[in-house]
Design an enzyme around this catalytic site. Structure first.
Site, PDB file in Angstrom:
ATOM      1  N   ASN A  89     -19.913  18.181   1.829  1.00  0.00           N
ATOM      2  CA  ASN A  89     -20.864  17.242   1.257  1.00  0.00           C
ATOM      3  C   ASN A  89     -22.220  17.944   1.280  1.00  0.00           C
ATOM      4  O   ASN A  89     -22.905  17.980   2.302  1.00  0.00           O
ATOM      5  CB  ASN A  89     -20.883  15.960   2.094  1.00  0.00           C
ATOM      6  N   ARG A 104     -17.744  16.581  -2.363  1.00  0.00           N
ATOM      7  CA  ARG A 104     -18.247  15.266  -2.733  1.00  0.00           C
ATOM      8  C   ARG A 104     -19.286  15.450  -3.838  1.00  0.00           C
ATOM      9  O   ARG A 104     -20.221  16.241  -3.684  1.00  0.00           O
ATOM     10  CB  ARG A 104     -18.903  14.599  -1.531  1.00  0.00           C
ATOM     11  N   HIS A 110     -20.875   5.079  -3.631  1.00  0.00           N
ATOM     12  CA  HIS A 110     -20.066   4.893  -2.418  1.00  0.00           C
ATOM     13  C   HIS A 110     -18.594   4.658  -2.758  1.00  0.00           C
ATOM     14  O   HIS A 110     -17.870   4.064  -1.978  1.00  0.00           O
ATOM     15  CB  HIS A 110     -20.544   3.673  -1.593  1.00  0.00           C
ATOM     16  N   ARG A 142     -34.883   1.652   0.885  1.00  0.00           N
ATOM     17  CA  ARG A 142     -34.774   1.328  -0.549  1.00  0.00           C
ATOM     18  C   ARG A 142     -34.873  -0.179  -0.770  1.00  0.00           C
ATOM     19  O   ARG A 142     -34.333  -0.957   0.025  1.00  0.00           O
ATOM     20  CB  ARG A 142     -33.443   1.816  -1.108  1.00  0.00           C
ATOM     21  N   GLU A 161     -15.002   8.751   4.570  1.00  0.00           N
ATOM     22  CA  GLU A 161     -15.058   9.355   3.230  1.00  0.00           C
ATOM     23  C   GLU A 161     -14.482  10.772   3.236  1.00  0.00           C
ATOM     24  O   GLU A 161     -13.834  11.183   2.277  1.00  0.00           O
ATOM     25  CB  GLU A 161     -16.515   9.390   2.739  1.00  0.00           C
TER      26      GLU A 161
END
Ligand code: ADP
Length: 389
Positions: free
Chosen positions: A7, A83, A172, A233, A376
């Protein structure tokens, strides 16, 4: 088949190495671009950990270091699963990477300027360093390919979708996909019968409505800035309020982007922290921390409630990622007063399920509530392996 999962971000590379069955090694290289970058990894079979500071000024050096770690343990890598955050409309499935795929990922850069360039750097360097291995790209957006067009298209002039592909993509995806499969396994029921809501509540947060094995709606949109309130965010805000703000403060688009992504959310409201742990510890003493907490939980509740309507019923709500896995306080606040929808929490189970998998719903709750640790990396390894096979 041995698989390395990468990743590759702008300043960090997370990695994990899997043999046929298990995760053998995992780690992270952080602060790439600095003289005091940090390398951390753990060799899982004997809990052998290493952590050190080193000058790592670029991704090339970071991946060389990873290659040395791999060599130290004498691993052979057959496949690298990368990823990739944004696959646009082009990539709705994972793919084996060739020159054309790299070109197409490059084309998606305008859609994810903070992510895709670094994924590409990771792919390029991996191809040089681990030249024997096959490379597979697994896209965060791909799981949401099933979201119907009336959900995905924004109600602005259609020509902007045609011209710039402005629409909901969702993110996601690998996590929501993993949570879906794991929930079906835990419930011991076929996916074709299940209506699920998966809540991935980490630094970034998104909620997905899943009907019979397919994503039908998700809270993130064209960017990972949409939907829920997050650490820094904002999530959903009246778009015209931002135009007003831009005028009043004479801001550039870049300024607005910075405010929305780095200065908003828990941090923006509390002016104290983006970390839910700190917000919780301060919420009884500090009015704004309290407000930030209530705002965060309310938004999760609102998405869950609307998705119960979208799905016309629900079998299970899943909480996952940093906040979802570890915070009974958030779960309790989100799900309180939802008994009329068939949701009842077992307080004791909720407070004893921290950082581990387990049901937290009461015996007589019509809708089950499950806490699951997301994985993940494992999902990427599994997907990469299947596609190579
Ligand atoms: P990322 O989205 O970067 O992968 P994580 O899924 O690990 O991050 O989530 C990180 C966030 O989880 C932290 O910022 C913190 O707010 C939250 N978190 C971790 N542990 C707890 C806890 N015990 N209580 C509340 N929040 C927690």
């Amino acid at each position: 088949m041995n698989i390395l999962v990468l990743n590759c971000g702008s300043s960090s590379i997370k990695f994990a190495f899997f043999d046929e069955e298990n995760r053998i090694l995992k780690g992270i290289i952080e602060r790439i671009g600095f003289h005091d970058a940090k390398v951390y990894y753990i060799f899982i079979p004997n809990n052998d950990k290493e952590e050190y500071i080193e000058s790592i000024l670029d991704h090339q050096k970071a991946l060389r270091i990873l290659s040395n770690i791999i060599e130290k343990y004498d691993f052979r890598i057959d496949v690298i699963g990368h990823r990739v955050v944004h696959g646009g409309e082009k990539f709705v499935e994972p793919v084996i990477i060739d020159e054309k795929v790299k070109e197409d990922i490059k084309e998606c850069i305008p859609l994810a300027p903070l992510h895709n360039p670094y994924h590409l750097i990771g792919i390029e360097i991996s191809q040089q360093i681990f030249s024997e291995a096959k490379n597979v790209a697994v896209f965060d957006t791909a799981f949401h390919k099933t979201i119907p067009e009336e959900v995905a298209i924004y109600p602005i002039p259609y020509e902007y979708y045609e011209k710039y592909r402005i629409r909901k993509y969702g993110f996601h995806g690998t996590s929501h996909f993993y949570l879906m499969l794991k929930t079906a396994e835990v419930l011991n029921q076929p996916l074709q019968k299940l209506k699920l809501i998966t809540c991935h509540l980490g630094n970034g947060a998104s909620i997905t409505a899943i009907k019979y094995g397919e994503s039908v709606d998700t809270s993130m949109g064209f960017t990972p800035e949409a939907g829920l309130m997050m650490g820094t965010r904002a999530g959903d805000v009246d778009p015209s309020a931002l135009i007003y703000l831009q005028k009043m403060e004479n801001l550039t688009p870049k300024d607005i982007d910075y405010i929305l992504t780095k200065r908003s959310g828990l941090l923006g409201i509390s002016n104290l922290s983006s970390d839910m742990r700190e917000i919780i510890s301060l919420k009884d003493k500090d009015r704004k921390a309290n407000l930030a907490f209530r705002m965060y939980c309310y938004r999760v509740k609102r998405y869950i409630s609307s998705y119960i309507g979208v799905l016309n019923g629900l079998d299970c709500i899943v909480f996952s990622a940093g906040v979802g896995e570890n915070s009974p306080v958030v779960r309790e606040e989100v799900l309180k007063d939802m008994d009329n929808l068939g949701i009842l929490i077992d307080k004791e189970k909720n407070y004893s399920t921290i950082g581990k998998d387990g049901f937290i719903s009461a015996e007589d709750s019509k809708i089950k509530v499950l806490v699951l640790k997301t994985d993940e990396e494992m999902m990427i390894a599994k997907i990469a392996k299947e596609i190579i096979k």
